[in-house]
Motif scaffolding. Structure first.
Motif, PDB file in Angstrom:
ATOM      1  N   ASN A 231      13.432   9.080  -6.759  1.00 43.10           N
ATOM      2  CA  ASN A 231      14.739   8.938  -5.780  1.00 43.10           C
ATOM      3  C   ASN A 231      15.083  10.195  -5.222  1.00 43.10           C
ATOM      4  O   ASN A 231      15.858   9.906  -4.121  1.00 43.10           O
TER       5      ASN A 231
ATOM      6  N   ARG B 275      25.566  -4.726  -5.299  1.00 38.50           N
ATOM      7  CA  ARG B 275      25.026  -3.794  -4.695  1.00 38.50           C
ATOM      8  C   ARG B 275      25.366  -3.764  -3.000  1.00 38.50           C
ATOM      9  O   ARG B 275      24.175  -4.151  -2.362  1.00 38.50           O
ATOM     10  N   PRO B 276      26.422  -3.788  -2.557  1.00 37.13           N
ATOM     11  CA  PRO B 276      26.363  -4.018  -1.202  1.00 37.13           C
ATOM     12  C   PRO B 276      26.223  -2.836  -0.388  1.00 37.13           C
ATOM     13  O   PRO B 276      25.845  -1.573  -1.343  1.00 37.13           O
ATOM     14  N   VAL B 277      26.031  -2.542   0.829  1.00 35.20           N
ATOM     15  CA  VAL B 277      25.702  -1.807   1.593  1.00 35.20           C
ATOM     16  C   VAL B 277      26.884  -1.385   2.631  1.00 35.20           C
ATOM     17  O   VAL B 277      26.492  -0.567   3.702  1.00 35.20           O
ATOM     18  N   ASN B 278      28.082  -1.901   2.629  1.00 34.24           N
ATOM     19  CA  ASN B 278      29.133  -1.675   3.495  1.00 34.24           C
ATOM     20  C   ASN B 278      29.511  -0.508   3.694  1.00 34.24           C
ATOM     21  O   ASN B 278      29.710  -0.022   5.104  1.00 34.24           O
ATOM     22  N   LEU B 279      29.298   0.467   2.853  1.00 34.09           N
ATOM     23  CA  LEU B 279      29.791   1.926   3.228  1.00 34.09           C
ATOM     24  C   LEU B 279      28.754   2.639   4.105  1.00 34.09           C
ATOM     25  O   LEU B 279      29.020   3.635   5.088  1.00 34.09           O
ATOM     26  N   HIS B 280      27.459   2.154   4.029  1.00 33.26           N
ATOM     27  CA  HIS B 280      26.400   2.842   5.035  1.00 33.26           C
ATOM     28  C   HIS B 280      26.837   2.274   6.227  1.00 33.26           C
ATOM     29  O   HIS B 280      26.816   3.032   7.319  1.00 33.26           O
TER      30      HIS B 280
ATOM     31  N   LEU C 250      33.967   5.119  -2.378  1.00 38.52           N
ATOM     32  CA  LEU C 250      33.232   5.775  -3.801  1.00 38.52           C
ATOM     33  C   LEU C 250      31.936   6.372  -3.579  1.00 38.52           C
ATOM     34  O   LEU C 250      31.526   6.150  -2.557  1.00 38.52           O
TER      35      LEU C 250
ATOM     36  N   THR D  65      28.529   6.837  -2.939  1.00 36.58           N
ATOM     37  CA  THR D  65      27.093   6.168  -2.976  1.00 36.58           C
ATOM     38  C   THR D  65      26.049   7.018  -2.739  1.00 36.58           C
ATOM     39  O   THR D  65      26.041   7.855  -1.760  1.00 36.58           O
ATOM     40  N   VAL D  66      25.096   6.968  -3.429  1.00 37.78           N
ATOM     41  CA  VAL D  66      23.813   8.017  -3.286  1.00 37.78           C
ATOM     42  C   VAL D  66      23.180   7.805  -2.035  1.00 37.78           C
ATOM     43  O   VAL D  66      22.976   8.477  -1.344  1.00 37.78           O
ATOM     44  N   THR D  67      22.319   6.542  -2.009  1.00 39.72           N
ATOM     45  CA  THR D  67      21.884   6.272  -0.687  1.00 39.72           C
ATOM     46  C   THR D  67      22.700   6.161   0.509  1.00 39.72           C
ATOM     47  O   THR D  67      22.156   6.707   1.494  1.00 39.72           O
TER      48      THR D  67
ATOM     49  N   THR E 226      23.564   6.024 -14.882  1.00 40.98           N
ATOM     50  CA  THR E 226      23.443   4.779 -15.133  1.00 40.98           C
ATOM     51  C   THR E 226      22.046   4.323 -15.354  1.00 40.98           C
ATOM     52  O   THR E 226      21.751   3.545 -16.234  1.00 40.98           O
ATOM     53  N   ASP E 227      21.101   5.084 -14.566  1.00 41.89           N
ATOM     54  CA  ASP E 227      19.628   4.877 -14.988  1.00 41.89           C
ATOM     55  C   ASP E 227      19.182   5.236 -16.384  1.00 41.89           C
ATOM     56  O   ASP E 227      18.003   5.105 -16.424  1.00 41.89           O
TER      57      ASP E 227
ATOM     58  N   VAL F 195      29.090   1.772 -13.395  1.00 45.80           N
ATOM     59  CA  VAL F 195      28.627   2.088 -12.030  1.00 45.80           C
ATOM     60  C   VAL F 195      28.190   0.644 -11.515  1.00 45.80           C
ATOM     61  O   VAL F 195      28.482   0.230 -10.287  1.00 45.80           O
ATOM     62  N   PHE F 196      27.400  -0.219 -12.249  1.00 47.76           N
ATOM     63  CA  PHE F 196      26.827  -1.475 -11.854  1.00 47.76           C
ATOM     64  C   PHE F 196      27.499  -2.446 -12.766  1.00 47.76           C
ATOM     65  O   PHE F 196      27.713  -2.265 -14.007  1.00 47.76           O
TER      66      PHE F 196
ATOM     67  N   ARG G   5      24.726  -4.579 -15.688  1.00 48.41           N
ATOM     68  CA  ARG G   5      23.483  -3.818 -16.185  1.00 48.41           C
ATOM     69  C   ARG G   5      23.146  -3.944 -17.662  1.00 48.41           C
ATOM     70  O   ARG G   5      22.785  -2.846 -18.405  1.00 48.41           O
TER      71      ARG G   5
END
Ligand code: UD1
Length: 430
Positions: free
Chosen positions: A23, A122-127, A161, A163-165, A313-314, A336-337, A340
């Motif tokens: 990661n 797992r949306p990407v709206n914040l990106h 919130l 978000t890592v990526t 979470t991983d 987180v998810f 899972r």
């Protein structure tokens, strides 16, 4: 399709080395897109399926890539095809990490929208909204994110919130933007720190990584670097759990101990001994050699997944196996998810006593696990099934191990070296 077969009951011993962090490697390899001239060298890159996927993606764009062992050289000066296709993104959601760099350097990008996955929406709206605040105009149509920008500009962005990526994408985009970008409520994962260190080496001006507020002052260009990827804290913690479930005693070399407070604290609470023995000087990452001892009885635990520095979470699925063997009732809450817990049903087939209530799993132990054919549903779940196999009586056959190969370098070989009775069977083409 390959399967992994484990015969449980062996106590692990000896020594094993932690590989580079997937990661951290993924955003760092994507960051090579920001460099318009010259070749960068990345070392300690784990040889994983996800790493091959990002290399394929970068080379379809026109980057020159030369990979040998754990070293990857990337020259992105010839990049001209600014698209990440559905075929690649569907196999690895982290392909979204090219969006920020492409917009920053070329002012244009088309990246397939990642769909949902086994662990949640797992949306990407914040990106997307962050890049819009930096001046990009973004349209989502036909399953693709189309972005354009003359030149990105600095902005003051507060994530809804962490978000890592998402944080990584915006940090990379901001390095070449005009002016200063402030990211608030940013994710604090150590892999973001590793990306920021690499970008600083390239000439970027970044402060505050590792805290919730990251400030990036844009520069005109970045230059090529040589950079060593940090060791993988999730692989390290998974191996620690392997010691716990087998009552093993071994040396874990090159362990990013300082980034694993939550996991190590919980393993110690369960009764494991985890002691650093040596500081490894050749790594620039404060990696330590650590002695890991699992002993019975293990005590039950309550664990709640959270963004870093909380419990990752991983590591949730792998800890669940440990809790099956621990005395008393344990509760694992996944915040987180939303979905899972797919591994629960497979663990139940191996004799685990687990009940899922909403976002919590209630585990009663100690239970004797018995070997069974099981199916991996996602990357970390697949590791948990191998761990369960190590502790189970009889033979466990884990199928769909392509999930495991996405994120663990030669996992079965590392366990074999520690004395586990485990091997891979490669399916013959019919
Ligand atoms: C990264 C890790 C993954 C880890 C996860 C959480 C990589 C390549 N992957 O994934 O291994 O499990 O962090 O530690 O580093 N969210 C939104 N909108 C967004 C982005 C995220 O609602 O635009 C939500 C997600 O659905 C999730 C939460 O935010 O509930 C955290 O996800 P995020 O940190 O973005 O995970 P990834 O970066 O995809």
């Amino acid at each position: 399709m390959d399967t992994i077969i484990v015969r449980g009951g062996r106590q692990l011993s000896g020594e094993v080395e932690v590989s580079g962090a997937k990661n951290a490697a993924l955003p760092i390899l994507a960051s090579s897109l920001l460099v318009s001239r010259g070749c960068s060298r990345f070392t300690n890159v784990p040889r994983l399926r996800d790493i091959s996927t990002i290399c394929t993606l970068l080379s379809t764009m026109g980057a020159r890539i030369d990979a040998h062992e754990e070293t990857i050289d990337i020259d992105a000066s010839g990049v001209s095809f600014l698209e990440a296709s559905y075929d690649l993104v569907k196999t690895m959601r982290a392909s979204i990490l090219v969006l920020g760099p492409l917009l920053a350097r070329f002012g244009e990008a088309a990246v397939s929208l990642p769909g949902g996955c086994a662990i949640g929406a797992r949306p990407v709206n914040l990106h997307i909204s962050g890049l819009e605040m930096m001046g990009a105009s973004i349209k989502v149509e036909h399953g693709y994110i189309y972005g354009r920008a003359r030149r990105l500009h600095g902005a003051d962005i507060t994530f809804d919130l962490p978000t890592v990526t998402g944080t990584e994408n915006l940090v990379m985009a901001a390095t070449l933007a005009q002016g200063t970008t402030i990211l608030r409520n940013a994710a604090r994962e150590p892999e973001i720190g590793d990306l920021a260190s690499c970008l600083r080496r390239m000439g970027a001006r970044i402060e505050g990584d590792g805290t919730a507020t990251i400030t990036i002052e844009g520069v005109e260009e970045l230059h090529p670097v040589e950079y060593e990827i940090m060791p993988d804290r999730i692989e390290a913690a998974t191996l620690m759990v392997a010691a716990g479930v087998t009552s093993g005693d071994f040396l874990l070399k090159n362990c990013p101990f300082g980034n694993m407070g939550a996991e190590i604290g919980k393993l110690q609470e369960a009764g494991m001994i985890i002691n650093p023995v040596d500081k490894r000087e050749k790594s620039g990452h404060d990696a330590l050699d650590v002695r890991v001892v699992g002993q019975r009885p293990l005590a039950g635990l309550d664990v709640k997944t959270m963004p870093y520095p909380g419990f990752p979470t991983d590591m949730q699925a792998q800890f669940m196996v440990l809790m099956c063997l621990a005395r008393g009732t344990s509760v694992i809450t996944e915040t987180v998810f939303e979905n899972r817990f797919m591994h629960v049903f497979e663990l139940q087939r191996m004799g685990a006593d687990i009940e899922v209530e909403g976002r919590s799993a209630i585990i009663k132990g100690p239970q004797k696990l018995s070997g069974a054919p099981v199916m991996a549903s996602d990357l970390r779940a697949s590791a948990s099934l191998v761990l369960a196999g190590l502790a189970a009586e009889g033979e466990t056959i884990v199928s769909r191990v392509y999930h495991l190969d996405r994120g663990y370098f030669q996992f079965e070989k590392k366990l074999q070296a520690l004395g586990a009775d485990i091997w891979r069977e490669t399916a013959k083409a019919v």
